[in-house]
Design an enzyme around this catalytic site. Structure first.
Site, PDB file in Angstrom:
ATOM      1  N   HIS A 141      26.379  71.796  69.874  1.00  0.00           N
ATOM      2  CA  HIS A 141      25.253  71.516  69.813  1.00  0.00           C
ATOM      3  C   HIS A 141      24.548  71.827  68.501  1.00  0.00           C
ATOM      4  CE1 HIS A 141      23.838  70.674  73.971  1.00  0.00           C
ATOM      5  NE2 HIS A 141      25.043  70.872  74.075  1.00  0.00           N
ATOM      6  N   ASP A 151      20.224  72.330  60.975  1.00  0.00           N
ATOM      7  CA  ASP A 151      20.149  72.326  62.527  1.00  0.00           C
ATOM      8  C   ASP A 151      20.930  71.331  63.125  1.00  0.00           C
ATOM      9  OD1 ASP A 151      18.971  72.697  64.982  1.00  0.00           O
ATOM     10  OD2 ASP A 151      16.899  72.757  64.132  1.00  0.00           O
TER      11      ASP A 151
END
Ligand code: ADP
Ligand code: F6P
Length: 468
Positions: free
Chosen positions: A158, A366
């Site tokens: 992720h 991110d």
């Protein structure tokens, strides 16, 4: 139909049992998926126990079966706070300056992965698909194979995958990456991370990449691909119609008293670029006195990983910085930053997003950033807000019509805020529509289906040569 066994560090507690905002993107996305699939979700309960027993706590609620275990204090310190969040998290977010290496972290990480494997293996049937999530559990496939599993096992990361030249600063990096070759499919959020992974495989492991993306290292073959995660679009757009969302929307609008609202929503994490964002907003206030009293920044940031000292430190710096900016610019009837250290549930967040003229989402790095997608999904089509997004968020590859900024640049943040606040309605609608289409189409269901289809498509281990 095969069952799906999802394994992740954190398992979402049934609705209403976990503090709002504390879970992050992984838990939100997986909860949506498991409601559709038969199977179960295995992981750490978040609780500590004096002695690890491997006792599984099964729970069924809201269409999801969860199986959780408690960990010892030492496990939590070395594995979760240590190797996962003091070593891998900073390194994978390109912050080698913050990455800490300690022998005990590495052995705690191995131990907990082993404990996970030993405990979950008896729950897995031969035809089950196994899907492991995130950086906490990179070596899990190796441990599961050692326990005799021949199932198809997929892994999804992720967070970003760091460039090779940064990754080699990790002691025993090769051992960690080699353990990934025990998966059948490895998924990344975007091409950049996938490329970095392939680069490592080529130059550090001497592997080759076939035309269809298969990675070959010695006798091992692994598929690796790109699977950008999305939001639970249906659930989110339903939430937007709820009474709770309406109340939150009106609450924010009323309290803003006609000022333009800029909103940021993030776990309180140094990778989210909150400090740099505050500096950028300060630059905007310095450069545009005409906006004083006409604008406010609402930053929602619930504390996260509080036992890790870098998180305590960023919290202190943000308290100080928000105080300084407010002290320097506030008037008796205007405070430029509303800095809120608590979470809200998603229906309330949807209301805040919709009531805001600008979404300011500027992580330094991110994996994806689901908040950016939620902001888009929550907008009023007749009067949509503008998304300012870091070019270093995975979401930037899909949300090309956001105002993309370098989150390290105060000037770029300041200019983008100005451009967003002045943007004419037709341009706002045009940009929003194209982002909305992508958020709707490439949602969490699309993500899950693509990954699971790809995993089903790989040959089963029984037919493959497995190196010892
Ligand atoms: P991460 O996984 O690093 O936390 P994401 O942006 O991908 O980042 O996902 C965060 C998820 O957690 C989103 O679904 C968001 O709604 C939720 N969330 C983040 N911050 C808050 C908050 N302050 N309050 C409530 N929910 C939050
Ligand atoms: O999305 C990245 C991630 O690290 C997830 O794995 C995790 O669940 C989330 O952020 C929140 O972090 P934590 O579980 O450490 O609170």
């Amino acid at each position: 139909m095969s069952r799906l066994i999802v394994i992740s560090n954190r398992v979402s507690a049934p609705k209403g049992r976990s503090p709002a905002g504390a879970q992050g993107g992984l838990a939100v996305a997986l909860g949506a998926m498991l409601r559709e699939y038969r199977g179960l979700w295995f992981g750490w309960s978040g609780e500590k126990t004096d002695h690890f027993t491997g006792q599984i706590n099964m729970h069924r609620e809201d269409g999801i079966t969860t199986a959780t275990i408690d960990l010892e204090e030492q496990d939590v310190d070395e594995y979760y706070n240590g190797y996962a969040n003091r070593t891998l998290w900073p390194l994978f977010h390109y912050r080698i300056d913050l990455a800490e290496y300690d022998r005990s972290f590495g052995s705690g990480y191995e131990r907990v992965n082993h404990r996970f494997a030993e405990t979950v293996a008896p729950l897995i049937e031969p035809d089950d698909l196994v899907w492991v999530h995130d950086y906490h559990l990179i070596p899990l496939a190796t441990q599961l194979r050692q326990a005799g599993l021949k199932n198809r096992i997929g892994f999804f990361l992720h967070i970003p995958w760091p460039p090779r030249r940064l990754l080699v600063s990790l002691p025993f990096h090769e051992r960690l990456v080699r353990s990934m070759l025990d998966y059948d499919l490895i998924g990344f959020q975007n091409e950049e991370w996938l490329d970095s992974f392939r680069d490592y495989v080529r130059y550090e492991l001497g592997g080759t990449i076939e035309e269809d993306g298969t990675i070959i290292v010695g006798k091992r073959k692994v598929k690796a691909g790109c699977f950008p995660i999305g939001v639970d679009f249906e659930e989110f757009t339903e939430a937007v119609k709820s009474e709770e969302t309406q109340q939150a929307y009106h609450r924010l609008l009323k309290s803003a008293e006609g000022k333009s609202v800029i909103v940021g929503v993030d776990r309180l994490d140094y990778s989210k670029g909150l400090e740099e964002r505050f500096w950028g907003y300060r630059r905007f206030l310095e450069e545009h006195p005409d906006y004083h009293r006409h604008v406010l920044l609402l930053q929602v940031a619930p504390p996260s990983r509080g036992e890790v000292h870098t998180y305590e430190a960023i919290r202190e710096r943000l308290d100080e910085l928000s105080g300084r900016i407010n002290g320097g610019f506030a008037e008796v009837d205007w405070v430029p930053i509303r800095y809120v250290n608590r979470g809200y549930n998603r229906a309330e967040l949807a209301g805040f997003y919709r009531a805001s003229d600008v979404g300011l989402i500027t992580p330094l790095r991110d994996g994806m950033n689901l908040v950016a997608k939620e902001y888009v999904a929550a907008q009023d089509p007749e009067d949509p807000g503008v998304l300012i997004l870091s070019r270093f968020a995975g979401a930037a590859t899909q949300l090309r019509d956001a105002l993309l900024v370098n989150p390290y640049s105060k000037d770029e943040i300041s200019d983008a805020i100005r451009q967003a606040l002045d943007m004419p309605l037709d341009e706002r609608k045009r940009r929003w529509q194209s982002m909305y289409d992508s958020v709707e189409k490439e949602d969490v269901v699309w993500w899950r289906q693509n990954f699971v289809q790809a995993l089903k498509g790989v040959e089963k281990r029984a037919n493959l040569t497995i190196a010892s």
